[in-house]
Design a protein around this motif. Structure first.
Motif, mmCIF file in Angstrom:
data_model
loop_
_atom_site.group_PDB
_atom_site.id
_atom_site.type_symbol
_atom_site.label_atom_id
_atom_site.label_comp_id
_atom_site.label_asym_id
_atom_site.label_seq_id
_atom_site.Cartn_x
_atom_site.Cartn_y
_atom_site.Cartn_z
ATOM 1 N N THR A 1 0.831 -1.210 0.000
ATOM 2 C CA THR A 1 0.000 0.000 0.000
ATOM 3 C C THR A 1 0.866 1.261 0.000
ATOM 4 O O THR A 1 0.567 2.218 -0.723
ATOM 5 C CB THR A 1 -0.936 0.000 1.226
ATOM 6 O OG1 THR A 1 -1.719 -1.191 1.206
ATOM 7 C CG2 THR A 1 -1.824 1.218 1.245
ATOM 8 N N VAL A 2 1.936 1.261 0.782
ATOM 9 C CA VAL A 2 2.837 2.426 0.818
ATOM 10 C C VAL A 2 3.405 2.689 -0.567
ATOM 11 O O VAL A 2 3.395 3.823 -1.062
ATOM 12 C CB VAL A 2 3.975 2.221 1.842
ATOM 13 C CG1 VAL A 2 5.085 3.241 1.654
ATOM 14 C CG2 VAL A 2 3.435 2.278 3.255
ATOM 15 N N PHE A 3 3.898 1.653 -1.224
ATOM 16 C CA PHE A 3 4.506 1.846 -2.544
ATOM 17 C C PHE A 3 3.467 2.272 -3.578
ATOM 18 O O PHE A 3 3.750 3.113 -4.430
ATOM 19 C CB PHE A 3 5.269 0.588 -2.976
ATOM 20 C CG PHE A 3 6.650 0.538 -2.409
ATOM 21 C CD1 PHE A 3 7.722 1.039 -3.125
ATOM 22 C CD2 PHE A 3 6.885 0.030 -1.153
ATOM 23 C CE1 PHE A 3 8.997 1.026 -2.596
ATOM 24 C CE2 PHE A 3 8.146 0.010 -0.611
ATOM 25 C CZ PHE A 3 9.214 0.508 -1.334
ATOM 26 N N CYS A 4 2.272 1.716 -3.494
ATOM 27 C CA CYS A 4 1.212 2.126 -4.430
ATOM 28 C C CYS A 4 0.810 3.584 -4.206
ATOM 29 O O CYS A 4 0.673 4.348 -5.167
ATOM 30 C CB CYS A 4 0.000 1.216 -4.293
ATOM 31 S SG CYS A 4 0.259 -0.435 -4.942
ATOM 32 N N ILE A 5 0.624 3.969 -2.953
ATOM 33 C CA ILE A 5 0.204 5.341 -2.652
ATOM 34 C C ILE A 5 1.274 6.349 -3.080
ATOM 35 O O ILE A 5 0.965 7.378 -3.686
ATOM 36 C CB ILE A 5 -0.135 5.493 -1.151
ATOM 37 C CG1 ILE A 5 -1.442 4.770 -0.843
ATOM 38 C CG2 ILE A 5 -0.223 6.961 -0.747
ATOM 39 C CD1 ILE A 5 -1.791 4.715 0.632
ATOM 40 N N VAL A 6 2.537 6.051 -2.792
ATOM 41 C CA VAL A 6 3.607 6.985 -3.172
ATOM 42 C C VAL A 6 3.697 7.104 -4.688
ATOM 43 O O VAL A 6 3.885 8.204 -5.217
ATOM 44 C CB VAL A 6 4.955 6.560 -2.548
ATOM 45 C CG1 VAL A 6 6.099 7.385 -3.100
ATOM 46 C CG2 VAL A 6 4.896 6.690 -1.034
ATOM 47 N N GLN A 7 3.532 5.994 -5.414
ATOM 48 C CA GLN A 7 3.576 6.065 -6.876
ATOM 49 C C GLN A 7 2.410 6.887 -7.418
ATOM 50 O O GLN A 7 2.582 7.687 -8.337
ATOM 51 C CB GLN A 7 3.562 4.654 -7.485
ATOM 52 C CG GLN A 7 4.861 3.911 -7.314
ATOM 53 C CD GLN A 7 6.019 4.603 -8.001
ATOM 54 O OE1 GLN A 7 5.931 4.993 -9.154
ATOM 55 N NE2 GLN A 7 7.104 4.780 -7.267
ATOM 56 N N VAL A 8 1.230 6.697 -6.850
ATOM 57 C CA VAL A 8 0.070 7.477 -7.291
ATOM 58 C C VAL A 8 0.275 8.952 -6.977
ATOM 59 O O VAL A 8 -0.019 9.824 -7.806
ATOM 60 C CB VAL A 8 -1.232 6.943 -6.643
ATOM 61 C CG1 VAL A 8 -2.383 7.911 -6.835
ATOM 62 C CG2 VAL A 8 -1.580 5.581 -7.218
ATOM 63 N N LEU A 9 0.801 9.258 -5.796
ATOM 64 C CA LEU A 9 1.072 10.650 -5.435
ATOM 65 C C LEU A 9 2.108 11.267 -6.376
ATOM 66 O O LEU A 9 1.991 12.428 -6.756
ATOM 67 C CB LEU A 9 1.551 10.753 -3.991
ATOM 68 C CG LEU A 9 0.492 10.556 -2.917
ATOM 69 C CD1 LEU A 9 1.131 10.553 -1.526
ATOM 70 C CD2 LEU A 9 -0.562 11.638 -3.010
ATOM 71 N N GLU A 10 3.107 10.493 -6.728
ATOM 72 C CA GLU A 10 4.130 11.016 -7.638
ATOM 73 C C GLU A 10 3.516 11.360 -8.989
ATOM 74 O O GLU A 10 3.760 12.429 -9.541
ATOM 75 C CB GLU A 10 5.261 10.011 -7.843
ATOM 76 C CG GLU A 10 6.310 10.535 -8.808
ATOM 77 C CD GLU A 10 7.141 9.459 -9.463
ATOM 78 O OE1 GLU A 10 8.077 9.841 -10.182
ATOM 79 O OE2 GLU A 10 6.849 8.267 -9.290
ATOM 80 N N LEU A 11 2.721 10.462 -9.508
ATOM 81 C CA LEU A 11 2.154 10.685 -10.836
ATOM 82 C C LEU A 11 1.094 11.776 -10.848
ATOM 83 O O LEU A 11 0.937 12.482 -11.844
ATOM 84 C CB LEU A 11 1.567 9.383 -11.378
ATOM 85 C CG LEU A 11 2.597 8.302 -11.686
ATOM 86 C CD1 LEU A 11 1.891 7.015 -12.096
ATOM 87 C CD2 LEU A 11 3.546 8.745 -12.769
ATOM 88 N N SER A 12 0.362 11.927 -9.736
ATOM 89 C CA SER A 12 -0.743 12.883 -9.771
ATOM 90 C C SER A 12 -0.435 14.229 -9.128
ATOM 91 O O SER A 12 -0.905 15.254 -9.612
ATOM 92 C CB SER A 12 -1.973 12.270 -9.095
ATOM 93 O OG SER A 12 -1.687 11.963 -7.750
#
Length: 184
Positions: free
Chosen positions: A155-166
Motif C-alpha cells: 500500500t505504501v509503494f502504491c500510494i507513493v507512486q500514485v502521489l508522484e504521478l498525480s
C-alpha cells in the motif's frame, strides 16, 4: 551404450554448455561493471578539471558570426538541464521522505534506509520500486513472520507512486523510456 545413456550424456552436455555460457557472460558483465567503476570517475575528473579549456576550444571552432547564437543555444540547454536535474532531485527527496514515513508506520525495519534508497533510486525509472519494495517486503516478513503486514508495504509503494504521478509532477512528466535511454 544404450539409448538412455546417450540421452543422459546429451542432457549433461547441454547443461555444461549452458553453465559455460552463463559463466562467460557473468565474467564479462563483471569486467564491464568493474571497468565502468574505474573509467567513469577518472573521465569525470578530467572533464571537470579541464571544463573551461574544453569550452574555450569548442568556441574557437565556431565561426565568429555564429558565436552569439551558439552561446545562446548552449546557455538555454544548460538552463533546461539544470532545471530538469533540480526538479528530479526534489521529486526524489519527496519520494524518499514519503517512503521512509510510510515504511516506518508499517513497522518495517530499516525504514529510513530503504525509503532513502527507494526514493533516490527512483531517478532511474522503476529502479526505486525494485530496490525498495523487495527489501522492504522481505524485512517486514522476517520481522513480523506474517503476510498481512506485507499489504501495508504494498500500500505504501502504491500510494507513493500514485502521489508522484498525480501531485508531485506538476508539469507533464518525462516518459520513463526517455530517461532510461539518457541514463544508460
Amino acid at each position: 551404450m544404450s539409448k538412455c545413456d546417450g540421452l543422459i550424456a546429451c542432457q549433461i552436455g547441454d547443461q555444461f554448455c549452458i553453465d559455460v555460457i552463463a559463466a562467460e557472460t557473468s565474467g564479462r558483465l563483471d569486467q564491464c561493471i568493474a571497468g565502468d567503476l574505474v573509467i567513469i570517475p577518472v573521465a569525470m575528473f578530467y572533464l571537470l578539471r579541464d571544463y573551461d579549456t574544453i569550452i574555450t576550444k569548442f568556441r574557437d571552432l565556431v565561426p565568429p558570426r555564429f558565436q552569439e547564437i551558439t552561446n545562446s543555444v548552449f546557455w538555454e540547454i544548460d538552463q533546461v538541464l539544470a532545471n530538469f536535474i533540480r526538479g528530479q532531485l526534489i521529486v526524489a527527496s519527496l519520494m524518499a521522505a514519503l517512503y521512509s514515513v510510510g515504511l516506518f508506520m508499517c513497522g518495517t525495519p530499516l525504514s529510513l534506509v530503504i525509503g532513502l534508497v527507494a526514493g533516490f533510486a527512483n531517478l532511474v525509472p522503476y529502479l526505486g520500486i525494485v530496490l525498495g519494495f523487495f527489501p522492504a517486503g522481505i524485512l517486514t516478513y522476517l520481522h513480523f513472520q506474517e503476510y498481512f503486514p506485507l499489504l501495508g508495504v504494498l500500500t505504501v509503494f502504491c500510494i507513493v507512486q500514485v502521489l508522484e504521478l498525480s501531485l508531485i509532477h506538476i508539469s507533464e512528466p518525462t516518459r520513463p523510456l526517455y530517461i532510461s535511454y539518457a541514463v544508460f
